[in-house]
Every structure is written in C-alpha cells, then in structure tokens.
Design an enzyme around this catalytic site. Structure first.
Site, PDB file in Angstrom:
ATOM      1  N   GLY A  68      -3.449   9.761  -7.961  1.00  0.00           N
ATOM      2  CA  GLY A  68      -4.068  11.026  -8.291  1.00  0.00           C
ATOM      3  C   GLY A  68      -3.648  11.600  -9.626  1.00  0.00           C
ATOM      4  N   THR A  69      -2.368  11.461  -9.960  1.00  0.00           N
ATOM      5  CA  THR A  69      -1.885  12.017 -11.228  1.00  0.00           C
ATOM      6  C   THR A  69      -2.555  11.336 -12.407  1.00  0.00           C
ATOM      7  OG1 THR A  69       0.248  12.768 -10.381  1.00  0.00           O
ATOM      8  CG2 THR A  69       0.141  12.240 -12.716  1.00  0.00           C
TER       9      THR A  69
ATOM     10  N   HIS B  63      -3.044   7.475  -0.951  1.00  0.00           N
ATOM     11  CA  HIS B  63      -1.955   7.701   0.005  1.00  0.00           C
ATOM     12  C   HIS B  63      -2.074   9.015   0.755  1.00  0.00           C
ATOM     13  CE1 HIS B  63       0.911  10.591  -2.030  1.00  0.00           C
ATOM     14  NE2 HIS B  63       0.110  10.303  -3.033  1.00  0.00           N
TER      15      HIS B  63
ATOM     16  N   CYS C  65       5.551  16.988  -5.456  1.00  0.00           N
ATOM     17  CA  CYS C  65       5.778  16.760  -6.894  1.00  0.00           C
ATOM     18  C   CYS C  65       6.631  17.858  -7.515  1.00  0.00           C
ATOM     19  CB  CYS C  65       4.439  16.669  -7.621  1.00  0.00           C
ATOM     20  SG  CYS C  65       3.461  15.234  -7.121  1.00  0.00           S
TER      21      CYS C  65
END
Length: 381
Positions: A69-70, A199, A323
């Site tokens: 995603g990042t 994930h 995060c």
C-alpha cells in the site's frame, strides 16, 4: 493470543497459501520472458488484473501491481502529479491520511508544491464546503482516504469525486482499509486512482496494487523501468499476486455477511461497555464508519498502558496505525478530531476479523474491566 488487530494486518487465508504454493511451483517464470514458461506466468498475471479490476468496477489496463500500500500511494501520486505539473503546483489532502501519504505530502512541500491539509469534524469527516474552497486554478490533485485506519470513519467518496471531476482536479483515494470490505466502485465514485494492499485482505505481505484510470496520462517515477508497463521496476511477484487475488476474491464474496457479523460483534462490545459503565468512549462517526474498526478512548489511562495490559492478558489490540507505533507523539487522527494531546494518548483500537468470536469480545471486556478496577483500587490506596 486473541488477535484483535486486523486493521494492522491479517493472517493469510488457507486458499491464498495454497494458491501461492501452486503458483510458485508451476508458474515460476519471469512474466517478462518470451519463452513458454514466462508466457504462462504472464497469462496468469493478466487474469489477476481482470479479476481485480472487476472487483472495483475498473479496467484491467489500469491495474499496476506493487510491493504494498505504501508504494502504491507514493507511485500513484508522484506519477500523476508529474504528468500534470503544467497545470499548477497545488495539492489537497486531509489531516488524517495514512502516514505514507501524510509524509509524502510533507516531502512534496519541500519540492515546490503547495499543499492544503483539510480539517475534519469531530467524527473524522471532511466538509465538502472546505474542499470546494480549497480548490484553486492551480490545483492538480486531491488525495482523500476512503476510511480512516484508526477510527474507521468513511469519507463520502462519491460526493467528493463528483465535485473534483467538475472542477477538473484529479482524485486519488487510499482504499487499503476498505477494499473487499465495503463496496468500492471506481466509476460511480469518479475516482481517478486508488491504492490497495494484500495483507489487509488475508493475502501476503509485500504485495499491493494501484489502479489508475487508463485514459489518464501518468509519468513514471523511475524512467526506463520495464515492468508493469513502466510503472515500477523489479521482477513482478506473480505467486504473491495470485495469492492476493485469491484472498481478495474470498473476502469479496462474503463481504455483506462479514459486515453484518462485525456489526453484531461491535454491538456486543459497546453494549457491554455501557452496561458495566466503563469510562470508555467510542470514537469515529456513529453511522459512516467501518464495522470492524472500533476506536476507543479509555479515560484516565494511556492507550499504550491499556495495550500492554491487554497483551499480558493474551489479547492483541493496538494504539492506532501500525505504521505509527513506537512514536511518543499522540495520534494525529485524535488531534484532528479535536482531542487534547493528553486525551489523544488515551486512544486504543480494536479491529475485528474473520476469526473473531463473541467469546473473544467477552474476554476483551473482562480484561478492560479488570484493568480499570485494579488501577482504581491502586489509586484509592
């Protein structure tokens, strides 16, 4: 361990593990290779694009697989604004975006871009009037998440999309927390690009995807890259992608039923908090929120203490986005909804998943009640 931190990550489902093993053994070729082994891997990858596109009502040509995603967020934003830099240098986002985006926009400010960070109301929702006022003739793009990872508040993407499209502003949305959990319709919501991650949907870590409307022009962040139509460098992780799509299809197929089950579990948790008169407040929007993410403020207790005590009791919860853990600063989301720094540090997140049961919710309540009672007795002495 009772696991109640599914918003941070999920275990791989059995179907995804089996799919990964088969793809790794049979379709191990490099999909860029021209021989038959590579061609078979490419054909499987093409099928994965089609299936992912169908789940979001997009087009297969707009799917680009990433390492998560990042990377999906960073590459989507940078690729789009680089191609449309001639239109201006103004960008719009919110105060409560995921760290990957928030830090990206801070970096972009040092590169000559002007960024407007939209405030949110006490429930974590932006105001459309604020968005409309923020748009200028030099606005290139707005990035607004579908739902917040800490309190679960859902933004009105369709209304946002219509407004931005009418003003000629590109619209990116971080949909990592919502994909395959609630309906995501790219065309109906007028979204130009989205980012998702494997994930979070019982797939493998290290796999994600970007969707960019194939009718839009984008400029590669890494010139000369040959993989994923030049969107990113690096050999494509075909087995991981197959496992990702397999897991996503499993979750997508039971989406409505899972949400109904989460609503029941959520109600059980909140009813018990009320019945036992625990000093715990629920954060986020009362209606427009994800059922499986429950943000809580425990009055008089730092969230980190609550998390650690629950861990001692064999229960995994979190103090917010994975995060951001380890940082001493209070939750940025909590500050944005109007909490003081001291109040913001009282936040914990409970997130439900496929294996969550009523018995686990009851054990969480018992652990919270025991913690609060024990501490109060200690303070009384």
């Amino acid at each position: 361990m009772i696991y109640l931190d599914y918003a941070a990550t999920t275990p791989m489902c059995e179907e995804a593990i089996a799919a990964y093993a088969e793809a790794a053994a049979v379709y191990f070729g490099n999909e860029s290779s021209l021989h038959d082994t590579g061609t078979k891997a490419k054909q499987l990858l093409t099928l994965c694009r089609r299936e992912l596109a169908a789940m979001i009502n997009g087009e297969a040509e707009g799917i680009y697989f990433t390492s998560g995603g990042t990377e999906a967020n960073v590459l989507a934003i940078r690729s789009l604004i680089a191609a449309h830099r001639h239109k201006g240098n103004h960008l719009i986002t919110t105060e409560i975006e995921h760290a990957s985006l928030y830090h990206l926009f801070q970096q972009l400010e040092t590169e000559g871009y002007t960024v407007t960070y939209l405030p949110v109301d006490r429930f974590g929702r932006i105001r459309l009037a604020d968005l409309e006022r923020a748009i200028t003739p030099r606005t290139i793009l707005a990035s607004i998440q579908h739902a917040n990872s800490e309190i679960g508040t859902i933004q009105p993407l369709a209304d946002i999309g219509r407004l931005l499209r009418a003003r000629g502003v590109l619209f990116h949305s971080d949909c990592v927390q919502t994909f395959a959990k609630i309906q995501l319709d790219i065309k109906a919501m007028a979204i130009d690009s989205v980012s998702i991650s494997a994930h979070k949907v019982y797939g493998p870590k290290g796999v994600g995807a970007v969707y960019i409307d194939p009718h839009l022009h984008w400029k590669p962040v890494f010139p000369g890259a040959t993989h994923e139509s030049g969107f990113r460098p690096g050999t494509v992780n075909v087995p991981g992608i197959v496992a990702f799509i397999t897991a996503a299809k499993q979750l997508y197929g039971r989406m409505e039923g899972e949400q109904a089950r989460f609503e029941q579990l959520r109600r059980r948790l909140l009813d018990a908090i009320a019945a036992k008169q625990l000093p715990i407040a629920v954060e986020g929007h009362p209606r427009w929120r994800l059922a499986h993410i429950v943000g809580l403020s425990v009055a008089g207790f730092e969230g980190q203490l609550v998390m650690l005590e629950c861990n001692r009791a064999g229960i995994a919860i979190s103090t917010g986005s994975a995060c951001q853990v380890g940082l001493q600063a209070p939750s940025r989301t909590m500050l944005a909804v109007g909490k003081t720094p001291e109040e913001a540090k009282q936040f914990v997140r409970v997130s439900l998943g496929a294996a969550t049961t009523e018995a686990e919710i009851d054990q969480l309540i018992s652990a919270l009640e025991r913690l609060i009672r024990t501490r109060k007795e200690a303070w009384a002495r």
